[in-house]
Design a protein around this motif. Structure first.
Motif, PDB file in Angstrom:
ATOM      1  N   ILE A   1       6.547  -3.835  -6.901  1.00 32.38           N
ATOM      2  CA  ILE A   1       7.551  -2.996  -7.336  1.00 32.38           C
ATOM      3  C   ILE A   1       7.569  -2.983  -8.886  1.00 32.38           C
ATOM      4  CG2 ILE A   1      10.145  -3.307  -7.416  1.00 32.38           C
ATOM      5  CD1 ILE A   1       9.828  -4.544  -4.793  1.00 32.38           C
ATOM      6  N   ARG A   2       7.454  -4.307  -9.627  1.00 29.01           N
ATOM      7  CA  ARG A   2       7.246  -4.317 -11.202  1.00 29.01           C
ATOM      8  C   ARG A   2       6.316  -3.296 -11.766  1.00 29.01           C
ATOM      9  NH1 ARG A   2       4.973  -9.571 -13.043  1.00 29.01           N
ATOM     10  NH2 ARG A   2       3.010  -8.210 -12.538  1.00 29.01           N
ATOM     11  N   ASP A   3       5.041  -3.247 -11.166  1.00 30.31           N
ATOM     12  CA  ASP A   3       4.152  -2.571 -11.976  1.00 30.31           C
ATOM     13  C   ASP A   3       3.607  -1.121 -11.471  1.00 30.31           C
ATOM     14  OD1 ASP A   3       3.777  -4.939 -13.366  1.00 30.31           O
ATOM     15  OD2 ASP A   3       2.331  -5.568 -12.404  1.00 30.31           O
TER      16      ASP A   3
ATOM     17  N   ASP B   1      12.552   0.207 -16.194  1.00 25.50           N
ATOM     18  CA  ASP B   1      13.978  -0.067 -15.726  1.00 25.50           C
ATOM     19  C   ASP B   1      13.941  -0.760 -14.273  1.00 25.50           C
ATOM     20  OD1 ASP B   1      15.153   1.243 -17.707  1.00 25.50           O
ATOM     21  OD2 ASP B   1      15.013   3.065 -17.086  1.00 25.50           O
ATOM     22  N   PRO B   2      15.203  -1.413 -13.853  1.00 27.50           N
ATOM     23  CA  PRO B   2      15.205  -2.197 -12.514  1.00 27.50           C
ATOM     24  C   PRO B   2      15.178  -1.166 -11.486  1.00 27.50           C
ATOM     25  CG  PRO B   2      16.839  -3.067 -14.085  1.00 27.50           C
ATOM     26  CD  PRO B   2      16.227  -1.808 -14.722  1.00 27.50           C
ATOM     27  N   THR B   3      14.617  -1.500 -10.205  1.00 26.25           N
ATOM     28  CA  THR B   3      14.499  -0.828  -9.191  1.00 26.25           C
ATOM     29  C   THR B   3      15.097  -1.309  -7.895  1.00 26.25           C
ATOM     30  OG1 THR B   3      12.308  -1.086  -8.659  1.00 26.25           O
ATOM     31  CG2 THR B   3      12.549   0.809 -10.015  1.00 26.25           C
TER      32      THR B   3
ATOM     33  N   THR C   1      14.392   3.162  -5.554  1.00 23.31           N
ATOM     34  CA  THR C   1      15.037   2.084  -5.420  1.00 23.31           C
ATOM     35  C   THR C   1      14.372   1.370  -4.104  1.00 23.31           C
ATOM     36  OG1 THR C   1      16.888   3.635  -5.910  1.00 23.31           O
ATOM     37  CG2 THR C   1      17.363   1.646  -4.197  1.00 23.31           C
ATOM     38  N   ILE C   2      14.409  -0.158  -4.221  1.00 22.05           N
ATOM     39  CA  ILE C   2      13.913  -0.942  -3.146  1.00 22.05           C
ATOM     40  C   ILE C   2      15.034  -1.870  -2.993  1.00 22.05           C
ATOM     41  CG2 ILE C   2      12.156  -2.733  -2.598  1.00 22.05           C
ATOM     42  CD1 ILE C   2      11.009   0.027  -3.347  1.00 22.05           C
ATOM     43  N   LEU C   3      15.775  -1.606  -1.675  1.00 22.27           N
ATOM     44  CA  LEU C   3      16.790  -2.459  -1.370  1.00 22.27           C
ATOM     45  C   LEU C   3      16.422  -3.604  -0.338  1.00 22.27           C
ATOM     46  CD1 LEU C   3      19.959  -3.149  -0.908  1.00 22.27           C
ATOM     47  CD2 LEU C   3      20.078  -1.290   0.816  1.00 22.27           C
ATOM     48  N   ALA C   4      16.542  -4.690  -0.773  1.00 20.30           N
ATOM     49  CA  ALA C   4      16.554  -5.910   0.205  1.00 20.30           C
ATOM     50  C   ALA C   4      17.566  -6.744   0.650  1.00 20.30           C
ATOM     51  CB  ALA C   4      15.292  -6.823  -0.281  1.00 20.30           C
ATOM     52  N   ARG C   5      17.700  -6.849   1.922  1.00 15.22           N
ATOM     53  CA  ARG C   5      18.732  -7.452   2.678  1.00 15.22           C
ATOM     54  C   ARG C   5      18.363  -8.776   3.125  1.00 15.22           C
ATOM     55  NH1 ARG C   5      20.597  -1.953   4.356  1.00 15.22           N
ATOM     56  NH2 ARG C   5      22.414  -1.401   3.307  1.00 15.22           N
TER      57      ARG C   5
ATOM     58  N   GLU D   1       0.983  -1.265  -0.263  1.00 14.10           N
ATOM     59  CA  GLU D   1       0.043   0.047   0.103  1.00 14.10           C
ATOM     60  C   GLU D   1       0.809   1.397  -0.111  1.00 14.10           C
ATOM     61  OE1 GLU D   1      -3.216   2.423  -0.028  1.00 14.10           O
ATOM     62  OE2 GLU D   1      -3.197   0.107  -0.519  1.00 14.10           O
ATOM     63  N   ILE D   2       1.784   1.274   0.809  1.00 11.60           N
ATOM     64  CA  ILE D   2       2.784   2.588   1.051  1.00 11.60           C
ATOM     65  C   ILE D   2       3.397   2.456  -0.563  1.00 11.60           C
ATOM     66  CG2 ILE D   2       4.892   3.468   1.898  1.00 11.60           C
ATOM     67  CD1 ILE D   2       4.034   2.123   4.485  1.00 11.60           C
ATOM     68  N   LEU D   3       4.152   1.594  -1.011  1.00 10.58           N
ATOM     69  CA  LEU D   3       4.786   1.859  -2.258  1.00 10.58           C
ATOM     70  C   LEU D   3       3.648   2.337  -3.583  1.00 10.58           C
ATOM     71  CD1 LEU D   3       7.197  -1.389  -2.272  1.00 10.58           C
ATOM     72  CD2 LEU D   3       7.722   0.864  -2.118  1.00 10.58           C
ATOM     73  N   ILE D   4       2.475   1.988  -3.391  1.00 13.52           N
ATOM     74  CA  ILE D   4       1.572   2.551  -4.431  1.00 13.52           C
ATOM     75  C   ILE D   4       1.178   3.765  -4.227  1.00 13.52           C
ATOM     76  CG2 ILE D   4      -0.670   1.944  -5.360  1.00 13.52           C
ATOM     77  CD1 ILE D   4      -0.123  -0.839  -4.909  1.00 13.52           C
TER      78      ILE D   4
END
Length: 375
Positions: free
Chosen positions: A239-241, A275-277, A247-251, A209-212
């Motif tokens: 993330i894709r759509d 483009d990749p994020t 930038t989304i960083l996942a560790r 919800e936040i990302l959208i």
């Protein structure tokens, strides 16, 4: 007065600290480390709180009041001073900050602040009383929080118009509702650009919800966030759509059980158009985990996965392998989206089999052997 009843003289370190907090001497822009031996008598760890009575308690209170009244701080990390009567500690700090509209605090680190509702209210007052605040960290707060208290804290975040970075770590079930109230919807905070979440479970629906819905966010970092592979897959689709953040960083602290979430996220975020994020940091322990990570790299190089902007593989505590993933001619959708792959690694860290696995991908590699050894 009989000398037996005289209060002992304050240690020189405490005297100097109080004087500087009260505006005498060189101004303090942040607190010294109060866990040091010169302060430990008055600011011990939780196990030694029973020793803080009488004169020691009065000295401790005086320091707290001086901290609350100090208006020269630019960074305030209160981890070392809140043991004991937590609510009273926050009351002192909040009262002092409330009286100084010219507060210079830019970074505020609040830990162990959630023992009761009144403490959280004082924390909210502190946030609202720091008009230059840019970075806020709320850490180690796994206890449940009532809806009304979550509302108070979320309103403080919404009203903090200077805030740029929000760090939330090891939080309880209230983390999701807090983030939704503060960062999603029409009444959200409109200044936060960077969100860091660490060791917080069950945030799938909230994150999507936040990302959208939040156009202010530019970077979201996730570390040790446990969700099911399906939840990671759904997050990847967002993330894709739909994700607005660039930038989304996942560790991921690698375990074999975590491979499916990693794969689900990378695959579902892949796009032939956008483009990749997504950036991935993979923390491995053994060579088998490095091999799995290289299989993921192989899928990227073959053009099967087009979601990764960067991939970093750690071996133990060392950044052993770095992959800077760049689009070919600025476009995605090629057989391989790479025009350059940079690798930095100690050759002795990996076996011959790993190098063979890597070299089979038919790309030009630039090797940087940090021990100056030839492969």
């Amino acid at each position: 007065m009989d000398s037996a009843h005289e209060e002992p003289e304050l240690p020189s370190a405490i005297q100097d600290l109080v004087q500087r907090l009260e505006g005498q001497g060189e101004p303090l822009t942040q607190l010294p480390d109060l866990s040091g031996p010169e302060f430990r008598e008055f600011f011990p760890k939780r196990a030694s709180l029973s020793t803080i009575t009488g004169w020691r308690s009065q000295v401790r209170l005086r320091v707290l009041e001086a901290i609350g009244n100090c208006n020269t701080f630019e960074i305030l990390d209160v981890e070392d001073i809140i043991w004991g009567d937590i609510s009273r500690c926050w009351l002192n700090l909040a009262s002092g900050l409330r009286g100084y509209s010219e507060s210079k605090i830019q970074s505020l680190y609040l830990r162990y602040a959630w023992e009761d509702a009144s403490a959280v209210k004082h924390v909210a007052e502190m946030i609202k009383s720091t008009p230059l605040l840019e970075t806020l960290s709320l850490i180690f707060s796994e206890k449940d929080m009532e809806d009304g208290t979550v509302g108070i804290l979320s309103q403080a975040l919404i009203q903090s118009s200077s805030l740029k970075v929000l760090n939330l770590a090891r939080s309880g079930k209230w983390a999701g509702p807090l983030l939704l109230k503060a960062l999603a919807g029409d009444d959200r905070n409109r200044s936060i650009e960077r969100l860091r979440l660490e060791v917080i479970d069950g945030l799938g629906d909230c994150l999507r919800e936040i990302l959208i819905s939040n156009p202010s966010l530019k970077k979201v970092e996730l570390a040790r966030s446990h969700m099911s592979p399906e939840e990671w897959h759904q997050l990847g689709e967002v993330i894709r759509d739909n994700a607005i953040a660039t930038t989304i960083l996942a560790r991921f602290w690698f375990e074999h059980a975590e491979w499916k979430p990693i794969e689900a996220l990378a695959c579902s975020a892949s796009s032939d158009v956008n483009d990749p994020t997504l950036e991935l940091d993979l923390f491995t322990r053994v060579e088998d985990e490095v091999m799995l990570s290289l299989h993921l790299l192989g899928s990227v190089l073959r053009g099967e996965i087009k979601s990764l902007k960067s991939l970093i593989i750690w071996k133990g505590s060392k950044k052993s392998i770095i992959f800077s993933i760049l689009p070919m001619n600025g476009k995605t959708g090629e057989t391989s989206v790479q025009k350059r792959l940079e690798l930095s690694v100690r050759s002795e860290d990996l076996s011959k089999g790993v190098w063979e696995e890597l070299l089979q991908y038919h790309v030009i590699l630039y090797f940087k052997n940090i021990n100056s050894k030839h492969l």
